[in-house]
Write an enzyme that holds these catalytic residues in place. Structure first.
Site, PDB file in Angstrom:
ATOM      1  CB  THR A  45      39.029  32.459  36.956  1.00  0.00           C
ATOM      2  OG1 THR A  45      37.904  33.186  36.711  1.00  0.00           O
ATOM      3  CG2 THR A  45      40.597  33.204  37.040  1.00  0.00           C
ATOM      4  CE1 TYR A  72      49.564  38.723  40.793  1.00  0.00           C
ATOM      5  CE2 TYR A  72      49.297  39.453  38.355  1.00  0.00           C
ATOM      6  CZ  TYR A  72      49.668  39.665  39.802  1.00  0.00           C
ATOM      7  OH  TYR A  72      50.173  40.955  40.010  1.00  0.00           O
ATOM      8  CE1 TYR A 114      42.286  28.615  36.474  1.00  0.00           C
ATOM      9  CE2 TYR A 114      42.725  27.554  38.563  1.00  0.00           C
ATOM     10  CZ  TYR A 114      42.575  28.600  37.595  1.00  0.00           C
ATOM     11  OH  TYR A 114      43.146  29.972  38.322  1.00  0.00           O
ATOM     12  CE  LYS A 161      46.485  30.399  35.925  1.00  0.00           C
ATOM     13  NZ  LYS A 161      46.386  32.053  35.522  1.00  0.00           N
TER      14      LYS A 161
END
Ligand SMILES: NC(=O)c1ccc[n+]([C@@H]2O[C@H](COP(=O)([O-])OP(=O)(O)OC[C@H]3O[C@@H](n4cnc5c(N)ncnc54)[C@H](OP(=O)(O)O)[C@@H]3O)[C@@H](O)[C@H]2O)c1
Length: 290
Positions: free
Chosen positions: A61, A98, A124, A128
């Site tokens: 993250t 998630y 990022y 994802k």
């Protein structure tokens, strides 16, 4: 029900370890017990536990760091998802994952729907999205919950950073042109447990369509980072006092570009599961004054 939970020390994972314990036997793992950058470790651990459900809040993250370390971000956020999805499919397990508002390009001013075109602006977000795609390709029974601006009383997040800075500095400049919904990690964990209870319940009925797919899941309402900071200041008084100056994103350059429009439409979650997370201000107040 055997539940394998990744990221047990993370913001969402820590809350999930508690909320999911009412549903079954939870094995919560951290990066020392199952390193997601190590495909063999993932296969070995899943083979040992043989879970019925894999709940997967673990992720790389570090949004800005991912710009200079894309290989690690891709290994954890994308490659690992392909392996988790394959292993879940082999076992017939449900994979709960998630994802993020950062898969969108931030254009427009209306909330994003689940099927809207994606267009990540940073590494990022791109990794994802690759992770989401790997799940869709390899595991039929999956739920992907896209959320935004996650905070809580543990870990690294905007709430804790603001609380500290508001005590240290008389004046803070805060970005006011990125709009989204701050989301309390506990709201996410509670909603996840409710969804899992429904999915596993015979009362759901065979006549209902299968619920697998992607859902947006954030606290209700919207604000800017500046609005979020103002609410933190309001709820933290009299301990905290600082002047908060609104600034545009262009005055706060970061290695990773952020979307301006991070609004996510939560209507599908409510339509399919009857679940609506509390308004972001109510959740923030509860979090700060438990
Ligand atoms: N934070 C946000 O604002 C935000 C916004 C939108 C979506 N999301 C998504 O929501 C989910 C939960 O986020 P969060 O804020 O709870 O994350 P977090 O607090 O940063 O926790 C991430 C967890 O991932 C684990 N992890 C990182 N690298 C790993 C590796 N190589 N192997 C195994 N575990 C590893 C960490 O484990 P260790 O502690 O053991 O290192 C940590 O527990 C993530 O999927 C994230 O992408 C977050």
């Amino acid at each position: 029900m055997k539940i394998l939970l990744t990221g047990g020390r993370g913001q969402v994972g820590w809350e999930l370890a508690r909320t999911l314990s009412t549903l079954g036997e939870v094995t919560a793992l951290d990066s020392r017990e199952m390193n997601l950058a190590d495909p063999d470790a993932i296969r070995r651990v899943i083979g040992e536990i043989r879970p019925h459900v894999i709940v997967h809040p673990a992720a790389n993250t570090a949004v800005d760091k991912a710009e200079s370390e894309p290989d690690l971000a891709r290994a954890v956020n994308a490659t690992a998802l392909g392996i988790l999805a394959e292993e879940a499919e082999k076992l017939g397990a449900l994979l709960v994952h998630y994802s993020t508002d950062y898969i969108f390009d931030g254009s427009g001013e209306t909330p994003w729907l689940e099927d809207d075109a994606t267009g990540p602006l940073n590494v990022y977000g791109a990794t994802k999205l690759e992770g989401e795609n790997a799940i869709r390709e390899r595991c039929r029974r999956h739920l992907i919950f896209r959320t935004s601006w996650v905070y809580g009383l543990r870990g690294a997040n905007f709430l804790l950073t603001m609380r500290r800075l508001m005590r240290e500095r008389p004046e803070l400049k805060i970005v006011a042109d990125q709009i989204g919904a701050p989301t309390w990690c506990r709201s996410l964990a509670e909603a996840t447990a409710q969804v899992l209870a429904q999915v596993g319940s015979p009362a759901r009925g065979a006549d209902k369509p299968e619920p697998w797919g992607v859902y947006h899941m954030t606290n209700g309402g919207e604000t800017s980072w500046h609005g979020f900071a103002q609410a933190i200041l309001e709820f933290d008084k009299p301990e905290t006092s600082a002047r908060l100056l609104p600034i545009p994103s262009s005055d706060y350059p970061t290695p990773a570009k952020r979307p301006l429009n991070s609004r996510l439409d939560n209507e599908k979650l409510e339509r399919v599961f009857g679940i609506r997370l509390p308004d972001w201000r109510d959740a923030l107040k509860l979090c700060m004054h438990p």
